[in-house]
Write a protein that holds these residues in place. Structure first.
Motif, PDB file in Angstrom:
ATOM      1  N   GLY A 154       0.755  -1.158  -0.129  1.00 43.73           N
ATOM      2  CA  GLY A 154       0.020  -0.115   0.213  1.00 43.73           C
ATOM      3  C   GLY A 154       0.876   1.288  -0.083  1.00 43.73           C
ATOM      4  N   VAL A 155       1.957   1.298   0.879  1.00 40.90           N
ATOM      5  CA  VAL A 155       2.960   2.332   0.531  1.00 40.90           C
ATOM      6  C   VAL A 155       3.459   2.596  -0.462  1.00 40.90           C
ATOM      7  N   PHE A 156       3.907   1.728  -1.138  1.00 45.01           N
ATOM      8  CA  PHE A 156       4.546   1.787  -2.696  1.00 45.01           C
ATOM      9  C   PHE A 156       3.359   2.241  -3.585  1.00 45.01           C
ATOM     10  N   ALA A 157       2.505   1.437  -3.500  1.00 42.18           N
ATOM     11  CA  ALA A 157       1.219   2.019  -4.422  1.00 42.18           C
ATOM     12  C   ALA A 157       0.849   3.443  -4.470  1.00 42.18           C
ATOM     13  N   THR A 158       1.013   4.059  -3.245  1.00 41.35           N
ATOM     14  CA  THR A 158       0.661   5.278  -3.071  1.00 41.35           C
ATOM     15  C   THR A 158       1.866   6.164  -3.654  1.00 41.35           C
ATOM     16  N   LEU A 159       3.059   5.705  -3.367  1.00 39.34           N
ATOM     17  CA  LEU A 159       4.354   6.475  -3.979  1.00 39.34           C
ATOM     18  C   LEU A 159       4.113   6.488  -5.332  1.00 39.34           C
ATOM     19  N   VAL A 160       3.998   5.268  -6.013  1.00 39.05           N
ATOM     20  CA  VAL A 160       3.515   5.291  -7.376  1.00 39.05           C
ATOM     21  C   VAL A 160       2.817   6.259  -7.938  1.00 39.05           C
ATOM     22  N   VAL A 161       1.550   6.623  -7.311  1.00 39.47           N
ATOM     23  CA  VAL A 161       0.636   7.521  -7.664  1.00 39.47           C
ATOM     24  C   VAL A 161       1.122   8.928  -7.580  1.00 39.47           C
ATOM     25  N   LEU A 162       1.864   9.166  -6.395  1.00 40.19           N
ATOM     26  CA  LEU A 162       2.516  10.599  -6.290  1.00 40.19           C
ATOM     27  C   LEU A 162       3.537  10.878  -7.199  1.00 40.19           C
ATOM     28  N   GLY A 163       4.278   9.744  -7.610  1.00 41.25           N
ATOM     29  CA  GLY A 163       5.300   9.765  -8.688  1.00 41.25           C
ATOM     30  C   GLY A 163       4.695  10.178  -9.898  1.00 41.25           C
ATOM     31  N   THR A 164       3.610   9.537 -10.397  1.00 44.23           N
ATOM     32  CA  THR A 164       2.882   9.836 -11.505  1.00 44.23           C
ATOM     33  C   THR A 164       2.430  11.102 -11.608  1.00 44.23           C
ATOM     34  N   ILE A 165       1.930  11.781 -10.503  1.00 43.00           N
ATOM     35  CA  ILE A 165       1.458  13.252 -10.537  1.00 43.00           C
ATOM     36  C   ILE A 165       2.641  14.243 -10.607  1.00 43.00           C
ATOM     37  N   ALA A 166       3.635  13.795 -10.050  1.00 42.47           N
ATOM     38  CA  ALA A 166       4.814  14.797 -10.185  1.00 42.47           C
ATOM     39  C   ALA A 166       5.471  14.898 -11.468  1.00 42.47           C
ATOM     40  N   THR A 167       5.331  13.595 -12.431  1.00 46.70           N
ATOM     41  CA  THR A 167       5.947  13.423 -13.693  1.00 46.70           C
ATOM     42  C   THR A 167       4.963  14.270 -14.396  1.00 46.70           C
TER      43      THR A 167
END
Length: 290
Positions: free
Chosen positions: A254-267
């Protein structure tokens, strides 16, 4: 002598001497690969890097390191799918996205305007410079409790915390851009009879765009950091809340899944700023834009 256009279709042998002083137009018949090959290579390289990273992660989890602490890419995908079906993913992503965008726009606008105005007043800028740097040096996570006291735990607090994080980055970079404008250009405009308005619009504003755009690029991830810090400190929704809840339940996926979403937004936000950068720098030579 009139302008001559040399065309491949109807041009015979041409004496170089006859072209002296003439304007020659030579069509550039480049192939699709010549035009876009460099971009394709870059994107394919990025894709391969991501694939190699994910495959290595999947193969090493459980063999080289304990998957309890690192999870697996497939588990992360499954967690995103579960959140999607439960409605948690988009509802919390939308909350954080609003905080990021509003905080970025508010902080960047205020920072650009303040930096442009104060940097145009050299004496005053030198007076306040150490105080601005001192405020910029304060850890933003330390400001979160104070913002909670001032603005509560709602959307407003996260937006303002993200804006405060963005403000100093854009302010300092814009100020540097204004102060590094070529003084010879300013003197040249004044010698040609230009007033303060012409100097600002024709020289200072275009010349400071590099600093401003650099500040915007650097500020994108910090707007995200400011919003997520606010959610981690006090929130019951948003991606920061999902990270906190997943960590409390030892849900590494769940932590990594949230980080993936945050990274996508930043990109995505970085790509948008990159488009703005290319449009704003059209007037520069190609070698300067790179």
């Amino acid at each position: 002598m009139s302008t001559a256009d040399v065309n491949k279709a109807d041009a015979g042998p041409i004496d170089a001497g006859t072209l002296i002083g003439q304007s020659v137009t030579v069509p550039l018949n480049r192939t699709w690969w010549q035009k876009h090959g460099g971009t394709v290579v870059i994107w394919v390289g990025r894709l391969l890097f991501v694939v190699v990273l994910l495959v290595s992660w999947e193969l090493c989890a459980g063999r080289v390191f304990d998957e309890t602490f690192t999870s697996r890419p497939l588990d992360v995908v499954h967690r995103l799918g579960d959140w999607q079906r439960e409605g948690l993913l988009w509802s919390n992503t939308w909350v954080t996205l609003k905080e990021i965008v509003l905080g970025f726009v508010l902080g960047a606008g205020a920072g650009a305007l303040t930096g442009f105005v104060l940097a145009s007043l050299p004496t005053f800028y030198r007076i306040i410079d150490p105080f601005v740097v001192a405020l910029y040096s304060l850890p933003k996570v330390a400001l979160a409790p104070l913002f909670i006291v001032w603005f509560g735990i709602g959307l407003q607090m996260k937006v303002l915390l993200a804006a405060a994080t963005v403000f100093f980055l854009v302010f300092l970079n814009t100020a540097v851009g204004v102060r590094e404008v070529d003084r010879q250009l300013i003197d040249a405009v004044r010698l040609m009879g230009g007033g303060r308005r012409e100097v600002v619009l024709k020289v200072v504003l275009p010349g400071s765009m590099t600093g401003l755009l650099t500040g915007l690029k650097v500020a994108v991830p910090y707007s995200l950091i400011g919003a997520v810090i606010g959610e981690l400190v006090a929130s019951n929704r948003g991606l920061g809340y999902l990270i906190s809840d997943a960590a409390a339940n030892f849900d590494t996926a769940g932590v990594f899944a949230t980080l993936v979403v945050l990274g996508t937004i930043a990109t995505v936000l970085n790509l948008l700023v990159g488009v703005l950068d290319r449009r704003a720098n059209r007037w520069k030579p190609l070698e300067v834009r790179k």
